[in-house]
Scaffold this motif. Structure first.
Motif, short mmCIF file in Angstrom:
data_model
loop_
_atom_site.label_atom_id
_atom_site.label_comp_id
_atom_site.label_asym_id
_atom_site.label_seq_id
_atom_site.Cartn_x
_atom_site.Cartn_y
_atom_site.Cartn_z
N LEU A 77 -4.37 12.93 -3.60
CA LEU A 77 -4.18 11.32 -3.17
C LEU A 77 -5.30 10.90 -2.83
O LEU A 77 -5.58 9.63 -3.16
N SER A 100 0.89 -1.16 0.06
CA SER A 100 -0.03 -0.14 0.17
C SER A 100 0.94 1.13 -0.02
O SER A 100 0.64 2.15 -0.70
N LYS A 101 1.98 1.28 0.75
CA LYS A 101 2.81 2.36 0.95
C LYS A 101 3.57 2.82 -0.54
O LYS A 101 3.47 3.61 -0.94
N HIS A 149 -6.16 7.27 -2.04
CA HIS A 149 -4.93 7.03 -0.77
C HIS A 149 -5.33 8.03 0.27
O HIS A 149 -5.11 9.14 0.07
N ARG A 168 1.13 4.16 -3.05
CA ARG A 168 0.93 5.54 -2.52
C ARG A 168 2.16 6.26 -3.07
O ARG A 168 1.77 7.31 -3.61
#
Length: 168
Positions: free
Chosen positions: A40, A13-14, A45, A17
């Motif tokens: 975002l 996920s990071k 996100h 992102r």
């Protein structure tokens, strides 16, 4: 074992992102963190201001001015970025590598990309640690790759396909 699976999900996920954040900063004139947070969120996100600050520090985001004197965020080596008149959503831009062509001369390769794609593509090449490539230098739409000595171009292209599936 369960915590490792959870940690992988968080890291994925990071990474997603950070890719989205790179693409947003490369394609839009975002002037403040609130603008970045909203952009975002539009891309799926939702993060806090503290997380955004850490992400921007990790990406070495800076501020530059346009010709009108307005400040906006830029990635390293993008202070003179050529903005597009009708930017696509970051999620659309992530569907393509932006790759256009590759040419070689001695132990240097020159990769041409669509405007704004070179920096993130070079980052992906460097972070893949391909054995045939020593390193990259990226501009707005051009990447120089330095190839190890005595390596054939076909071998370089074969390895680059792992990072850039568009290479034929």
């Amino acid at each position: 074992m369960q915590s490792k699976t959870h940690k992988y999900t968080v890291m994925k996920s990071k990474n997603d992102r950070l890719k989205t954040l790179r693409m947003l900063i490369s394609s839009k004139e975002l002037c403040c963190q609130d603008d970045v947070l909203k952009a975002l969120e539009k891309e799926g996100h939702k993060v806090t201001q503290a997380t955004l600050s850490r992400d921007m520090k990790q990406l070495k985001v800076a501020k530059a001015t346009n010709l009108a004197g307005k400040y906006f965020y830029v990635l390293p080596n993008e202070a003179m970025y050529k903005r597009v008149s009708s930017p696509k959503r970051a999620s659309e831009m992530l569907l393509t590598s932006g790759f256009l062509s590759i040419n070689f001369s001695a132990n240097i390769g020159v990769i041409k990309t669509r405007p704004g794609y070179a920096s993130s593509l070079a980052y992906n090449i460097d972070s893949s640690r391909l054995p045939t490539i020593i390193g990259t230098i990226a501009g707005d739409d051009t990447i120089f790759i330095v190839i190890r000595e005595d390596i054939g171009y076909d071998e370089v292209i074969s390895e680059l396909r792992e990072v850039i599936p568009d290479i034929k």
